[in-house]
Scaffold this motif. Structure first.
Motif, mmCIF file in Angstrom:
data_model
loop_
_atom_site.group_PDB
_atom_site.id
_atom_site.type_symbol
_atom_site.label_atom_id
_atom_site.label_comp_id
_atom_site.label_asym_id
_atom_site.label_seq_id
_atom_site.Cartn_x
_atom_site.Cartn_y
_atom_site.Cartn_z
ATOM 1 N N THR A 1 22.128 -18.003 -4.676
ATOM 2 C CA THR A 1 23.097 -19.095 -4.559
ATOM 3 C C THR A 1 24.518 -18.584 -4.746
ATOM 4 O O THR A 1 25.419 -18.905 -3.957
ATOM 5 N N LEU A 2 24.752 -17.789 -5.782
ATOM 6 C CA LEU A 2 26.091 -17.264 -6.042
ATOM 7 C C LEU A 2 26.563 -16.359 -4.895
ATOM 8 O O LEU A 2 27.725 -16.426 -4.476
ATOM 9 N N LYS A 3 25.678 -15.555 -4.367
ATOM 10 C CA LYS A 3 26.021 -14.689 -3.244
ATOM 11 C C LYS A 3 26.391 -15.520 -2.018
ATOM 12 O O LYS A 3 27.401 -15.245 -1.365
ATOM 13 N N ARG A 4 25.601 -16.549 -1.717
ATOM 14 C CA ARG A 4 25.888 -17.433 -0.575
ATOM 15 C C ARG A 4 27.258 -18.087 -0.713
ATOM 16 O O ARG A 4 28.027 -18.158 0.238
ATOM 17 N N ILE A 5 27.557 -18.576 -1.910
ATOM 18 C CA ILE A 5 28.851 -19.228 -2.143
ATOM 19 C C ILE A 5 29.989 -18.237 -1.910
ATOM 20 O O ILE A 5 30.948 -18.534 -1.177
ATOM 21 N N LEU A 6 29.917 -17.070 -2.524
ATOM 22 C CA LEU A 6 30.985 -16.089 -2.359
ATOM 23 C C LEU A 6 31.168 -15.697 -0.894
ATOM 24 O O LEU A 6 32.300 -15.616 -0.399
ATOM 25 N N MET A 7 30.069 -15.487 -0.192
ATOM 26 C CA MET A 7 30.162 -15.042 1.203
ATOM 27 C C MET A 7 30.675 -16.140 2.135
ATOM 28 O O MET A 7 31.049 -15.856 3.272
ATOM 29 N N SER A 8 30.745 -17.379 1.650
ATOM 30 C CA SER A 8 31.245 -18.481 2.490
ATOM 31 C C SER A 8 32.753 -18.693 2.341
ATOM 32 O O SER A 8 33.315 -19.574 2.994
ATOM 33 N N MET A 9 33.430 -17.912 1.512
ATOM 34 C CA MET A 9 34.855 -18.142 1.240
ATOM 35 C C MET A 9 35.698 -18.052 2.508
ATOM 36 O O MET A 9 35.527 -17.167 3.322
ATOM 37 N N ARG A 10 36.624 -19.012 2.623
ATOM 38 C CA ARG A 10 37.608 -19.029 3.702
ATOM 39 C C ARG A 10 38.972 -19.330 3.089
ATOM 40 O O ARG A 10 39.095 -20.238 2.282
ATOM 41 N N LEU A 11 39.979 -18.556 3.470
ATOM 42 C CA LEU A 11 41.343 -18.819 3.011
ATOM 43 C C LEU A 11 42.011 -19.758 4.003
ATOM 44 O O LEU A 11 41.902 -19.567 5.217
ATOM 45 N N GLN A 12 42.708 -20.738 3.478
ATOM 46 C CA GLN A 12 43.383 -21.737 4.306
ATOM 47 C C GLN A 12 44.838 -21.347 4.504
ATOM 48 O O GLN A 12 45.404 -20.589 3.723
#
Length: 185
Positions: A173-184
């Motif tokens: 779960t933590l890996k999935r969250i981190l890998m989904s990061m997008r900067l706006q």
């Protein structure tokens, strides 16, 4: 004045991004924690990270850092610095799980990174670069910004426990969250 949130993550149901207000908000700094359904902080994000320092003390062991998991990640909006502070070229952005053996166990951390820290008493999890065409700072997306042998990082009773953590749903779960990061913008 409410500034827009400069980052997004794909969060599981019940998880949330909680802003951490600071005196630097008006300068465009943004800090937040990602909390699980029980309200426990699991991950940390900060933009415009500069001026990191710290000093080793005699009780701090040297961390010999090993990446047990590394996976390339595309981060929308991220512009990397070409080199680290010592002039070494940065790498492509990637998810990393780093572990260091200690005499009485191991310390580990999950993060997004584009460089490999040198063995030392501490290291910082960060992406060297930022949002926009002229990056001049770092972004932190990790469970711990600073990792050392005495007060931060995920502590495990043994190296085997640190390795076994990679097989858990929590890790996935933590890996999935981190890998989904997008900067706006």
């Amino acid at each position: 004045m409410t500034r827009p949130v400069p980052v997004s993550f794909e969060l599981p149901s019940g998880w949330s991004l909680v802003r951490l207000p600071s005196a630097y908000d008006e300068m465009g700094f943004f800090q937040a924690q990602i909390v699980d359904p029980d309200g426990a902080a699991q991950l940390y994000f900060s933009n415009r990270v500069t001026g990191l320092g710290g000093a080793c003390t005699p009780e701090m062991a040297t961390l010999h850092i090993e990446e047990l998991d590394a996976e390339p990640v595309e981060i929308a909006g991220f512009v990397p610095e070409p080199t680290d502070e010592a002039g070494a070229p940065t790498t492509d952005a990637r998810f990393v799980y780093r572990v260091s053996n200690l005499g009485d166990g191991a310390v580990a951390s999950l993060s997004l990174a584009n460089f490999t820290p040198r063995d030392s008493c501490m290291y910082y999890n960060r992406l060297l670069g930022g949002r926009g065409a002229t990056p001049s700072n770092s972004v932190v997306a990790a469970d711990w910004m600073q990792v050392d042998s005495t007060s931060s990082g995920r502590a495990f009773a043994s190296r085997a426990e640190a390795e076994a953590f990679m097989q858990t749903e929590e890790y996935a779960t933590l890996k999935r969250i981190l890998m989904s990061m997008r900067l706006q913008a």
